[in-house]
Scaffold this motif. Structure first.
Motif, PDB file in Angstrom:
ATOM      1  N   LYS A  31     -43.906 -81.380 -91.399  1.00 17.41           N
ATOM      2  CA  LYS A  31     -45.115 -81.730 -92.158  1.00 17.41           C
ATOM      3  C   LYS A  31     -44.943 -81.560 -93.667  1.00 17.41           C
ATOM      4  O   LYS A  31     -45.811 -81.942 -94.432  1.00 17.41           O
ATOM      5  CB  LYS A  31     -46.305 -80.905 -91.671  1.00 17.41           C
ATOM      6  CG  LYS A  31     -46.833 -81.355 -90.330  1.00 17.41           C
ATOM      7  CD  LYS A  31     -48.062 -80.548 -89.949  1.00 17.41           C
ATOM      8  CE  LYS A  31     -48.708 -81.104 -88.700  1.00 17.41           C
ATOM      9  NZ  LYS A  31     -49.999 -80.462 -88.444  1.00 17.41           N
ATOM     10  N   THR A  32     -43.814 -81.021 -94.107  1.00 18.13           N
ATOM     11  CA  THR A  32     -43.547 -80.923 -95.543  1.00 18.13           C
ATOM     12  C   THR A  32     -42.873 -82.178 -96.077  1.00 18.13           C
ATOM     13  O   THR A  32     -42.653 -82.300 -97.283  1.00 18.13           O
ATOM     14  CB  THR A  32     -42.661 -79.696 -95.874  1.00 18.13           C
ATOM     15  OG1 THR A  32     -41.347 -79.893 -95.338  1.00 18.13           O
ATOM     16  CG2 THR A  32     -43.276 -78.407 -95.348  1.00 18.13           C
ATOM     17  N   VAL A  33     -42.543 -83.121 -95.174  1.00 19.38           N
ATOM     18  CA  VAL A  33     -41.861 -84.355 -95.562  1.00 19.38           C
ATOM     19  C   VAL A  33     -42.892 -85.480 -95.648  1.00 19.38           C
ATOM     20  O   VAL A  33     -43.615 -85.747 -94.692  1.00 19.38           O
ATOM     21  CB  VAL A  33     -40.753 -84.716 -94.546  1.00 19.38           C
ATOM     22  CG1 VAL A  33     -40.068 -86.021 -94.944  1.00 19.38           C
ATOM     23  CG2 VAL A  33     -39.746 -83.585 -94.421  1.00 19.38           C
ATOM     24  N   PHE A  34     -42.936 -86.131 -96.809  1.00 16.82           N
ATOM     25  CA  PHE A  34     -43.896 -87.200 -97.049  1.00 16.82           C
ATOM     26  C   PHE A  34     -43.171 -88.501 -97.336  1.00 16.82           C
ATOM     27  O   PHE A  34     -42.132 -88.508 -98.002  1.00 16.82           O
ATOM     28  CB  PHE A  34     -44.780 -86.869 -98.257  1.00 16.82           C
ATOM     29  CG  PHE A  34     -45.804 -85.807 -97.983  1.00 16.82           C
ATOM     30  CD1 PHE A  34     -47.129 -86.142 -97.793  1.00 16.82           C
ATOM     31  CD2 PHE A  34     -45.446 -84.474 -97.906  1.00 16.82           C
ATOM     32  CE1 PHE A  34     -48.083 -85.168 -97.534  1.00 16.82           C
ATOM     33  CE2 PHE A  34     -46.383 -83.484 -97.646  1.00 16.82           C
ATOM     34  CZ  PHE A  34     -47.711 -83.842 -97.460  1.00 16.82           C
ATOM     35  N   ASP A  35     -43.744 -89.600 -96.844  1.00 20.78           N
ATOM     36  CA  ASP A  35     -43.280 -90.919 -97.242  1.00 20.78           C
ATOM     37  C   ASP A  35     -43.700 -91.070 -98.700  1.00 20.78           C
ATOM     38  O   ASP A  35     -44.868 -90.877 -99.023  1.00 20.78           O
ATOM     39  CB  ASP A  35     -43.942 -91.994 -96.377  1.00 20.78           C
ATOM     40  CG  ASP A  35     -43.427 -93.391 -96.670  1.00 20.78           C
ATOM     41  OD1 ASP A  35     -43.330 -93.751 -97.867  1.00 20.78           O
ATOM     42  OD2 ASP A  35     -43.147 -94.126 -95.723  1.00 20.78           O
ATOM     43  N   GLU A  75     -33.544 -91.832 -96.930  1.00 23.92           N
ATOM     44  CA  GLU A  75     -33.986 -90.519 -97.398  1.00 23.92           C
ATOM     45  C   GLU A  75     -34.786 -89.739 -96.362  1.00 23.92           C
ATOM     46  O   GLU A  75     -34.583 -88.530 -96.204  1.00 23.92           O
ATOM     47  CB  GLU A  75     -34.859 -90.679 -98.644  1.00 23.92           C
ATOM     48  CG  GLU A  75     -34.157 -91.333 -99.805  1.00 23.92           C
ATOM     49  CD  GLU A  75     -35.134 -91.955-100.793  1.00 23.92           C
ATOM     50  OE1 GLU A  75     -36.337 -91.626-100.751  1.00 23.92           O
ATOM     51  OE2 GLU A  75     -34.685 -92.773-101.598  1.00 23.92           O
ATOM     52  N   LEU A  76     -35.727 -90.381 -95.685  1.00 22.79           N
ATOM     53  CA  LEU A  76     -36.633 -89.652 -94.798  1.00 22.79           C
ATOM     54  C   LEU A  76     -35.921 -88.919 -93.665  1.00 22.79           C
ATOM     55  O   LEU A  76     -36.181 -87.734 -93.453  1.00 22.79           O
ATOM     56  CB  LEU A  76     -37.727 -90.564 -94.265  1.00 22.79           C
ATOM     57  CG  LEU A  76     -38.805 -90.955 -95.284  1.00 22.79           C
ATOM     58  CD1 LEU A  76     -39.808 -91.933 -94.663  1.00 22.79           C
ATOM     59  CD2 LEU A  76     -39.526 -89.738 -95.826  1.00 22.79           C
ATOM     60  N   PRO A  77     -35.022 -89.551 -92.921  1.00 21.36           N
ATOM     61  CA  PRO A  77     -34.320 -88.794 -91.867  1.00 21.36           C
ATOM     62  C   PRO A  77     -33.536 -87.606 -92.423  1.00 21.36           C
ATOM     63  O   PRO A  77     -33.516 -86.526 -91.827  1.00 21.36           O
ATOM     64  CB  PRO A  77     -33.392 -89.836 -91.234  1.00 21.36           C
ATOM     65  CG  PRO A  77     -34.049 -91.143 -91.528  1.00 21.36           C
ATOM     66  CD  PRO A  77     -34.685 -90.974 -92.874  1.00 21.36           C
ATOM     67  N   GLN A  78     -32.937 -87.775 -93.582  1.00 22.61           N
ATOM     68  CA  GLN A  78     -32.184 -86.685 -94.204  1.00 22.61           C
ATOM     69  C   GLN A  78     -33.138 -85.557 -94.619  1.00 22.61           C
ATOM     70  O   GLN A  78     -32.824 -84.380 -94.436  1.00 22.61           O
ATOM     71  CB  GLN A  78     -31.418 -87.203 -95.411  1.00 22.61           C
ATOM     72  CG  GLN A  78     -30.550 -86.154 -96.065  1.00 22.61           C
ATOM     73  CD  GLN A  78     -29.736 -86.716 -97.219  1.00 22.61           C
ATOM     74  OE1 GLN A  78     -29.717 -87.913 -97.474  1.00 22.61           O
ATOM     75  NE2 GLN A  78     -29.054 -85.843 -97.922  1.00 22.61           N
ATOM     76  N   GLN A  79     -34.299 -85.898 -95.146  1.00 18.75           N
ATOM     77  CA  GLN A  79     -35.277 -84.878 -95.532  1.00 18.75           C
ATOM     78  C   GLN A  79     -35.786 -84.122 -94.305  1.00 18.75           C
ATOM     79  O   GLN A  79     -36.001 -82.911 -94.362  1.00 18.75           O
ATOM     80  CB  GLN A  79     -36.436 -85.516 -96.291  1.00 18.75           C
ATOM     81  CG  GLN A  79     -36.063 -85.986 -97.664  1.00 18.75           C
ATOM     82  CD  GLN A  79     -37.198 -86.723 -98.356  1.00 18.75           C
ATOM     83  OE1 GLN A  79     -38.290 -86.871 -97.822  1.00 18.75           O
ATOM     84  NE2 GLN A  79     -36.932 -87.192 -99.568  1.00 18.75           N
ATOM     85  N   MET A  86     -34.162 -75.266 -92.165  1.00 23.71           N
ATOM     86  CA  MET A  86     -34.730 -74.064 -92.779  1.00 23.71           C
ATOM     87  C   MET A  86     -35.456 -73.174 -91.769  1.00 23.71           C
ATOM     88  O   MET A  86     -35.809 -72.043 -92.080  1.00 23.71           O
ATOM     89  CB  MET A  86     -35.679 -74.463 -93.904  1.00 23.71           C
ATOM     90  CG  MET A  86     -34.958 -75.141 -95.060  1.00 23.71           C
ATOM     91  SD  MET A  86     -36.081 -75.722 -96.338  1.00 23.71           S
ATOM     92  CE  MET A  86     -36.801 -74.190 -96.891  1.00 23.71           C
ATOM     93  N   VAL A  87     -35.670 -73.676 -90.542  1.00 22.61           N
ATOM     94  CA  VAL A  87     -36.370 -72.895 -89.523  1.00 22.61           C
ATOM     95  C   VAL A  87     -35.423 -71.832 -88.970  1.00 22.61           C
ATOM     96  O   VAL A  87     -34.295 -72.148 -88.578  1.00 22.61           O
ATOM     97  CB  VAL A  87     -36.891 -73.811 -88.386  1.00 22.61           C
ATOM     98  CG1 VAL A  87     -37.492 -72.987 -87.260  1.00 22.61           C
ATOM     99  CG2 VAL A  87     -37.902 -74.814 -88.933  1.00 22.61           C
ATOM    100  N   PRO A  88     -35.869 -70.579 -88.933  1.00 25.80           N
ATOM    101  CA  PRO A  88     -35.018 -69.511 -88.399  1.00 25.80           C
ATOM    102  C   PRO A  88     -34.575 -69.804 -86.963  1.00 25.80           C
ATOM    103  O   PRO A  88     -35.372 -70.235 -86.134  1.00 25.80           O
ATOM    104  CB  PRO A  88     -35.932 -68.276 -88.432  1.00 25.80           C
ATOM    105  CG  PRO A  88     -36.939 -68.577 -89.494  1.00 25.80           C
ATOM    106  CD  PRO A  88     -37.159 -70.059 -89.413  1.00 25.80           C
TER     107      PRO A  88
END
Length: 119
Positions: A31-35, A75-79, A86-88
């Motif tokens: 949810k931190t990734v935006f188009d 970009e989006l798949p890479q983001q 970053m998730v533990p």
């Protein structure tokens, strides 16, 4: 976004016990990734089709884009991959872009429709 402190597993006689990867944590990071062309995150847009989490901490995501000619196709798949890493407890991430079924506005959440005035 604040940086998260590294999370270490608990030590057991068998060795270090890695933290279990949470689907909620994965979704929160997605949810931190935006188009860049749409002011709604890609999860609420309905671009995420599947999330598979293995016990080993490997995560596989199937996602789509609003159109095959989306300018953010690279970009989006890479983001998404970078955010999930970053998730533990996550060891590896695979993001696959799929086109079946095709995306349409019915996949958007109610919150996304409200944000975009699409009732």
């Amino acid at each position: 976004m604040s940086e998260q402190a590294p999370v270490h597993g608990a030590w057991t006689p068998q060795g270090e016990d890695q933290p279990k990867v949470s689907e909620v944590a994965i979704i929160d990071m997605i949810k931190t990734v935006f188009d860049p062309e749409i002011p709604v995150d890609i999860y609420e847009l309905g671009l995420i089709y599947a999330i598979e989490i293995e016990d080993s901490g490997n995560v596989k995501v199937e996602m789509t884009l609003t159109t095959p000619s989306c300018p953010s196709a690279q970009e989006l798949p890479q983001q998404v991959e970078e955010a999930i890493r970053m998730v533990p407890g996550v060891n590896d991430v695979t993001v696959e872009v799929v086109w079946d079924p095709t995306w349409d506005q019915s996949r958007m959440s109610e919150d996304a429709r409200l944000a975009l005035n699409m009732f």
